[in-house]
Design an enzyme around this catalytic site. Structure first.
Site, PDB file in Angstrom:
ATOM      1  N   ASP A  44       0.809  -1.214   0.000  1.00 23.30           N
ATOM      2  CA  ASP A  44       0.000   0.000   0.000  1.00 23.30           C
ATOM      3  C   ASP A  44       0.849   1.273   0.000  1.00 23.30           C
ATOM      4  OD1 ASP A  44      -2.295   1.499   0.054  1.00 23.30           O
ATOM      5  OD2 ASP A  44      -3.058   0.669   1.919  1.00 23.30           O
ATOM      6  N   ASP A  45       0.561   2.171  -0.940  1.00 24.58           N
ATOM      7  CA  ASP A  45       1.165   3.512  -0.970  1.00 24.58           C
ATOM      8  C   ASP A  45       2.675   3.506  -1.183  1.00 24.58           C
ATOM      9  OD1 ASP A  45      -1.407   4.286  -0.373  1.00 24.58           O
ATOM     10  OD2 ASP A  45      -0.854   5.628   1.262  1.00 24.58           O
ATOM     11  N   CYS A  89      -6.394   4.111  -3.360  1.00 24.06           N
ATOM     12  CA  CYS A  89      -6.465   2.677  -3.072  1.00 24.06           C
ATOM     13  C   CYS A  89      -7.659   1.964  -3.695  1.00 24.06           C
ATOM     14  CB  CYS A  89      -6.496   2.462  -1.561  1.00 24.06           C
ATOM     15  SG  CYS A  89      -5.054   3.081  -0.690  1.00 24.06           S
ATOM     16  N   HIS A 144      -9.677  -2.964  -1.120  1.00 23.40           N
ATOM     17  CA  HIS A 144      -9.718  -1.801  -0.230  1.00 23.40           C
ATOM     18  C   HIS A 144     -10.528  -2.116   1.033  1.00 23.40           C
ATOM     19  CE1 HIS A 144      -9.389   2.294   0.943  1.00 23.40           C
ATOM     20  NE2 HIS A 144     -10.682   2.529   0.899  1.00 23.40           N
ATOM     21  N   ASP A 338      -0.314  -0.407  -5.076  1.00 22.75           N
ATOM     22  CA  ASP A 338      -1.582   0.058  -5.648  1.00 22.75           C
ATOM     23  C   ASP A 338      -1.471   1.432  -6.296  1.00 22.75           C
ATOM     24  OD1 ASP A 338      -1.285   1.360  -3.221  1.00 22.75           O
ATOM     25  OD2 ASP A 338      -3.249   0.806  -2.425  1.00 22.75           O
ATOM     26  N   HIS A 339      -0.535   2.263  -5.832  1.00 20.66           N
ATOM     27  CA  HIS A 339      -0.295   3.574  -6.452  1.00 20.66           C
ATOM     28  C   HIS A 339       0.948   4.183  -5.833  1.00 20.66           C
ATOM     29  CE1 HIS A 339      -1.865   5.381  -2.782  1.00 20.66           C
ATOM     30  NE2 HIS A 339      -2.939   4.621  -2.910  1.00 20.66           N
TER      31      HIS A 339
END
Length: 347
Positions: A44-45, A89, A144, A338-339
């Protein structure tokens, strides 16, 4: 969590997605070839502040130390020009898992929740494997807000998973907000096993140690959802010590504490960005100004780097389990973020 810090325009974040294959096996055919297991690792992130990426491209962060992500990259193939289909997300994860882009599903934002209102049951990657004879296991953040697993049906289709236990964490974590490590100092004595990711890896370690006989001869699809480096950027002190705040390198903008000078530079950089994207995804007049006025830019970046280091430690624990797994030579490992996450490059 939105892909932004200091009011970042996250719509243009580039991320690195890592696909590492220990071995590529054909799916079962008429000759009975063994189907490969899948270890699927959403992170994540995580932006491109990764050791091997920073060394082999002009981007990234040369200060970031990720020996275990580097180790995974050396084991297989890494994509350094991969991009998120969405920059927060919920829509990104919905798209990756289902293969349905946001403009088709209508899931554009974290507010478009639950994602199950936009993605039909049966479209998920895990559902596909389950329908084709795999055992499906997960823990942590996959889709998510899915950390509660099968105990929170709105965030996952429970019939698509054979096992999905909820996360476990230390008591101290419930006192920590997203401001800690960002605009507020870390005042808690956190241990490695206080964070849910530690226990997520523990669960996945145990699943990797199982044999085919434990699954009645079926292959497995195992999702290990790592939450860090998502906020809060609160991890044990030893990871902050790797990056003294006084040595943190800032993004390439004028090194001044004059907010007006910074705002002028940011808005000049955003001049070619559509107004809707700025209003929807960026807060250059809010978070950015606050960080500069509080003088916490260096410490915020230190916290993000420290949280990446904690994440990398857990990836190392997972790879150690993978290496010892009885199914190691017939398991595909896929790691992806995810990003991305800007830390001042765009305000």
């Amino acid at each position: 969590m939105a892909s932004r810090l200091f009011g970042i325009l996250s719509a243009f974040v580039a991320i690195t997605v890592h696909f590492s294959f220990s071995i590529i096996s054909a799916v079962a055919d008429d000759e009975g070839n063994k189907r490969p297991n899948i270890l699927f690792i959403p992170v994540d992130d995580l932006n491109n502040w990764i050791g091997y990426f920073s060394k082999n491209t002009p981007k990234g962060n040369a200060q970031s130390m990720t020996p275990n992500l580097d180790r995974l990259s050396a084991m297989g193939l890494s994509f350094t020009n991969a991009h998120a289909s969405a920059t927060i997300c919920n829509p990104s994860r919905a798209a990756v898992w289902s293969g349905v882009r946001a403009e088709t599903s209508g899931c554009y934002d974290n507010k478009d929740h639950p994602w199950t209102s936009f993605i039909k049951e049966g479209l998920g990657l895990n559902a596909h494997f389950k329908e084709n004879g795999y055992m499906t296991f997960a823990r942590g953040k996959t889709y998510h807000s899915s950390q509660q697993g099968k105990e929170k049906p709105l965030t996952c289709y429970v019939d698509e998973w054979d096992e999905y236990p909820k996360i476990k964490q230390g008591d101290v974590i419930k006192y920590i907000t997203d401001r800690v490590g960002f605009t507020e100092p870390l005042l808690y004595d956190i241990q490695d096993d206080d964070d849910p990711d530690w226990h997520t890896v523990d669960y996945c370690h145990d699943k990797l140690m199982e044999t085919t006989d434990d699954r009645d001869g079926k292959p497995f699809f195992l999702a290990c959802g790592i939450v860090k480096p998502h906020m809060p950027w609160a991890v044990p002190q030893k990871y902050y010590d790797l990056y003294p705040a006084s040595e943190v390198e800032l993004p390439p903008y004028p090194t001044t504490n004059d907010v007006k000078d910074w705002e002028e530079a940011i808005w000049e950089d955003l001049a070619d960005v559509p107004e809707y994207a700025i209003n929807k995804m960026s807060n250059p007049d809010k978070e950015f100004t606050e960080v500069i006025e509080l003088g916490v830019w260096e410490s915020s970046i230190q916290s993000y780097l420290a949280t990446i280091a904690y994440m990398d430690m857990n990836i190392g624990r997972l790879l150690d389990a993978f290496e010892k797994s009885p199914e190691r030579d017939n398991t595909i490992v896929v790691l992806w973020s995810d990003h991305g996450y800007h830390l001042g490059e765009k305000g």
